[in-house]
Design a protein around this motif. Structure first.
Motif, PDB file in Angstrom:
ATOM      1  N   SER A   2       0.839  -1.189   0.000  1.00 47.85           N
ATOM      2  CA  SER A   2       0.000   0.000   0.000  1.00 47.85           C
ATOM      3  C   SER A   2       0.881   1.250   0.000  1.00 47.85           C
ATOM      4  O   SER A   2       1.862   1.324   0.726  1.00 47.85           O
ATOM      5  CB  SER A   2      -0.901  -0.015   1.225  1.00 47.85           C
ATOM      6  OG  SER A   2      -1.746   1.093   1.228  1.00 47.85           O
ATOM      7  N   GLU A   3       0.528   2.204  -0.817  1.00 49.21           N
ATOM      8  CA  GLU A   3       1.315   3.429  -0.926  1.00 49.21           C
ATOM      9  C   GLU A   3       0.944   4.434   0.147  1.00 49.21           C
ATOM     10  O   GLU A   3      -0.197   4.496   0.586  1.00 49.21           O
ATOM     11  CB  GLU A   3       1.107   4.059  -2.304  1.00 49.21           C
ATOM     12  CG  GLU A   3       1.714   3.253  -3.417  1.00 49.21           C
ATOM     13  CD  GLU A   3       1.635   3.961  -4.751  1.00 49.21           C
ATOM     14  OE1 GLU A   3       1.523   5.199  -4.779  1.00 49.21           O
ATOM     15  OE2 GLU A   3       1.676   3.260  -5.771  1.00 49.21           O
ATOM     16  N   ALA A   4       1.930   5.242   0.522  1.00 51.34           N
ATOM     17  CA  ALA A   4       1.684   6.344   1.453  1.00 51.34           C
ATOM     18  C   ALA A   4       1.238   7.555   0.651  1.00 51.34           C
ATOM     19  O   ALA A   4       1.586   7.706  -0.521  1.00 51.34           O
ATOM     20  CB  ALA A   4       2.937   6.649   2.245  1.00 51.34           C
ATOM     21  N   LYS A   5       0.460   8.413   1.297  1.00 52.34           N
ATOM     22  CA  LYS A   5       0.026   9.644   0.640  1.00 52.34           C
ATOM     23  C   LYS A   5       0.149  10.793   1.627  1.00 52.34           C
ATOM     24  O   LYS A   5       0.292  10.581   2.833  1.00 52.34           O
ATOM     25  CB  LYS A   5      -1.394   9.508   0.107  1.00 52.34           C
ATOM     26  CG  LYS A   5      -2.428   9.146   1.143  1.00 52.34           C
ATOM     27  CD  LYS A   5      -3.776   8.918   0.485  1.00 52.34           C
ATOM     28  CE  LYS A   5      -4.807   8.498   1.508  1.00 52.34           C
ATOM     29  NZ  LYS A   5      -6.123   8.315   0.912  1.00 52.34           N
ATOM     30  N   TRP A  16      -8.121   9.976  10.353  1.00 50.28           N
ATOM     31  CA  TRP A  16      -7.148   8.892  10.196  1.00 50.28           C
ATOM     32  C   TRP A  16      -6.639   8.462  11.570  1.00 50.28           C
ATOM     33  O   TRP A  16      -6.599   7.273  11.892  1.00 50.28           O
ATOM     34  CB  TRP A  16      -5.994   9.358   9.295  1.00 50.28           C
ATOM     35  CG  TRP A  16      -4.984   8.292   9.034  1.00 50.28           C
ATOM     36  CD1 TRP A  16      -4.954   7.438   7.969  1.00 50.28           C
ATOM     37  CD2 TRP A  16      -3.853   7.956   9.850  1.00 50.28           C
ATOM     38  NE1 TRP A  16      -3.878   6.587   8.079  1.00 50.28           N
ATOM     39  CE2 TRP A  16      -3.181   6.885   9.230  1.00 50.28           C
ATOM     40  CE3 TRP A  16      -3.344   8.440  11.040  1.00 50.28           C
ATOM     41  CZ2 TRP A  16      -2.034   6.298   9.757  1.00 50.28           C
ATOM     42  CZ3 TRP A  16      -2.192   7.862  11.570  1.00 50.28           C
ATOM     43  CH2 TRP A  16      -1.551   6.808  10.937  1.00 50.28           C
ATOM     44  N   HIS A  68       1.082   9.466   5.350  1.00 51.18           N
ATOM     45  CA  HIS A  68       0.461   8.339   6.035  1.00 51.18           C
ATOM     46  C   HIS A  68       0.080   7.233   5.061  1.00 51.18           C
ATOM     47  O   HIS A  68      -0.007   7.451   3.864  1.00 51.18           O
ATOM     48  CB  HIS A  68      -0.788   8.801   6.793  1.00 51.18           C
ATOM     49  CG  HIS A  68      -1.849   9.342   5.886  1.00 51.18           C
ATOM     50  ND1 HIS A  68      -1.749  10.574   5.257  1.00 51.18           N
ATOM     51  CD2 HIS A  68      -3.029   8.817   5.492  1.00 51.18           C
ATOM     52  CE1 HIS A  68      -2.832  10.778   4.528  1.00 51.18           C
ATOM     53  NE2 HIS A  68      -3.619   9.724   4.646  1.00 51.18           N
ATOM     54  N   GLN A  69      -0.123   6.063   5.636  1.00 52.24           N
ATOM     55  CA  GLN A  69      -0.538   4.891   4.872  1.00 52.24           C
ATOM     56  C   GLN A  69      -1.868   4.424   5.449  1.00 52.24           C
ATOM     57  O   GLN A  69      -2.021   4.344   6.671  1.00 52.24           O
ATOM     58  CB  GLN A  69       0.526   3.805   5.021  1.00 52.24           C
ATOM     59  CG  GLN A  69       0.241   2.535   4.281  1.00 52.24           C
ATOM     60  CD  GLN A  69       1.301   1.483   4.564  1.00 52.24           C
ATOM     61  OE1 GLN A  69       1.770   1.343   5.682  1.00 52.24           O
ATOM     62  NE2 GLN A  69       1.675   0.751   3.530  1.00 52.24           N
ATOM     63  N   ASP A  70      -2.830   4.148   4.581  1.00 52.78           N
ATOM     64  CA  ASP A  70      -4.138   3.692   5.054  1.00 52.78           C
ATOM     65  C   ASP A  70      -4.130   2.215   5.451  1.00 52.78           C
ATOM     66  O   ASP A  70      -4.654   1.851   6.489  1.00 52.78           O
ATOM     67  CB  ASP A  70      -5.216   3.927   3.998  1.00 52.78           C
ATOM     68  CG  ASP A  70      -5.569   5.399   3.863  1.00 52.78           C
ATOM     69  OD1 ASP A  70      -5.540   6.123   4.887  1.00 52.78           O
ATOM     70  OD2 ASP A  70      -5.866   5.831   2.736  1.00 52.78           O
ATOM     71  N   ARG A  71      -3.522   1.387   4.616  1.00 51.56           N
ATOM     72  CA  ARG A  71      -3.502  -0.058   4.866  1.00 51.56           C
ATOM     73  C   ARG A  71      -2.114  -0.607   4.545  1.00 51.56           C
ATOM     74  O   ARG A  71      -1.416  -0.102   3.680  1.00 51.56           O
ATOM     75  CB  ARG A  71      -4.538  -0.771   4.014  1.00 51.56           C
ATOM     76  CG  ARG A  71      -5.950  -0.284   4.306  1.00 51.56           C
ATOM     77  CD  ARG A  71      -6.929  -1.429   4.345  1.00 51.56           C
ATOM     78  NE  ARG A  71      -8.221  -0.975   4.877  1.00 51.56           N
ATOM     79  CZ  ARG A  71      -8.683  -1.330   6.057  1.00 51.56           C
ATOM     80  NH1 ARG A  71      -7.995  -2.129   6.835  1.00 51.56           N
ATOM     81  NH2 ARG A  71      -9.853  -0.903   6.480  1.00 51.56           N
ATOM     82  N   THR A  72      -1.762  -1.671   5.253  1.00 52.74           N
ATOM     83  CA  THR A  72      -0.502  -2.350   4.982  1.00 52.74           C
ATOM     84  C   THR A  72      -0.640  -3.163   3.699  1.00 52.74           C
ATOM     85  O   THR A  72      -1.745  -3.313   3.159  1.00 52.74           O
ATOM     86  CB  THR A  72      -0.126  -3.285   6.146  1.00 52.74           C
ATOM     87  OG1 THR A  72      -1.154  -4.275   6.276  1.00 52.74           O
ATOM     88  CG2 THR A  72       0.037  -2.511   7.448  1.00 52.74           C
ATOM     89  N   SER A  78      -3.111   0.416   8.778  1.00 57.71           N
ATOM     90  CA  SER A  78      -1.734   0.836   9.040  1.00 57.71           C
ATOM     91  C   SER A  78      -1.699   2.038   9.970  1.00 57.71           C
ATOM     92  O   SER A  78      -2.585   2.888   9.929  1.00 57.71           O
ATOM     93  CB  SER A  78      -1.062   1.219   7.716  1.00 57.71           C
ATOM     94  OG  SER A  78       0.232   1.740   7.942  1.00 57.71           O
ATOM     95  N   ASN A  81       2.960   6.762   9.844  1.00 61.67           N
ATOM     96  CA  ASN A  81       2.771   8.180   9.581  1.00 61.67           C
ATOM     97  C   ASN A  81       4.033   8.943   9.949  1.00 61.67           C
ATOM     98  O   ASN A  81       4.844   8.477  10.749  1.00 61.67           O
ATOM     99  CB  ASN A  81       1.575   8.720  10.368  1.00 61.67           C
ATOM    100  CG  ASN A  81       1.857   8.843  11.852  1.00 61.67           C
ATOM    101  OD1 ASN A  81       2.270   9.910  12.324  1.00 61.67           O
ATOM    102  ND2 ASN A  81       1.647   7.770  12.590  1.00 61.67           N
TER     103      ASN A  81
END
Length: 87
Positions: A2-5, A16, A68-72, A78, A81
């Motif tokens: 999963s990508e961080a944004k 979040w 931050h990343q929402d999911r691993t 996840s 952050n």
């Protein structure tokens, strides 16, 4: 994986963190406005709890973005952050 944004949206950041049972904090004894953190679980000794209002005042004053990343990669929620400079 999963990508961080990144975001500077206060509502998105707070949502979040709260979804992950995170609370706004800053590093105790840090110079200037302080170093921001999201504190999860049991409060950490080196962190000072602060309000969301104070958190976002420091966040905006220091011109930060929330990375931050929402999911691993395996789909779990996840907590990854960090705070980065907007420039």
């Amino acid at each position: 994986m999963s990508e961080a944004k990144t975001t500077d949206d206060h509502n998105e950041i707070q949502q979040w963190a709260e979804t992950r049972k995170g609370r706004p904090a800053k590093v105790k004894g840090a110079l200037n406005d302080g170093i921001l953190r999201i504190d999860f679980g049991e409060p950490e000794n080196g962190l000072e709890p602060i309000s969301w209002k104070e958190f976002f005042l420091i966040f905006d004053h220091n011109k930060l973005l929330f990375l931050h990343q929402d999911r691993t990669g395996d789909g779990k929620l996840s907590r990854f952050n960090k705070f980065v400079d907007r420039t």
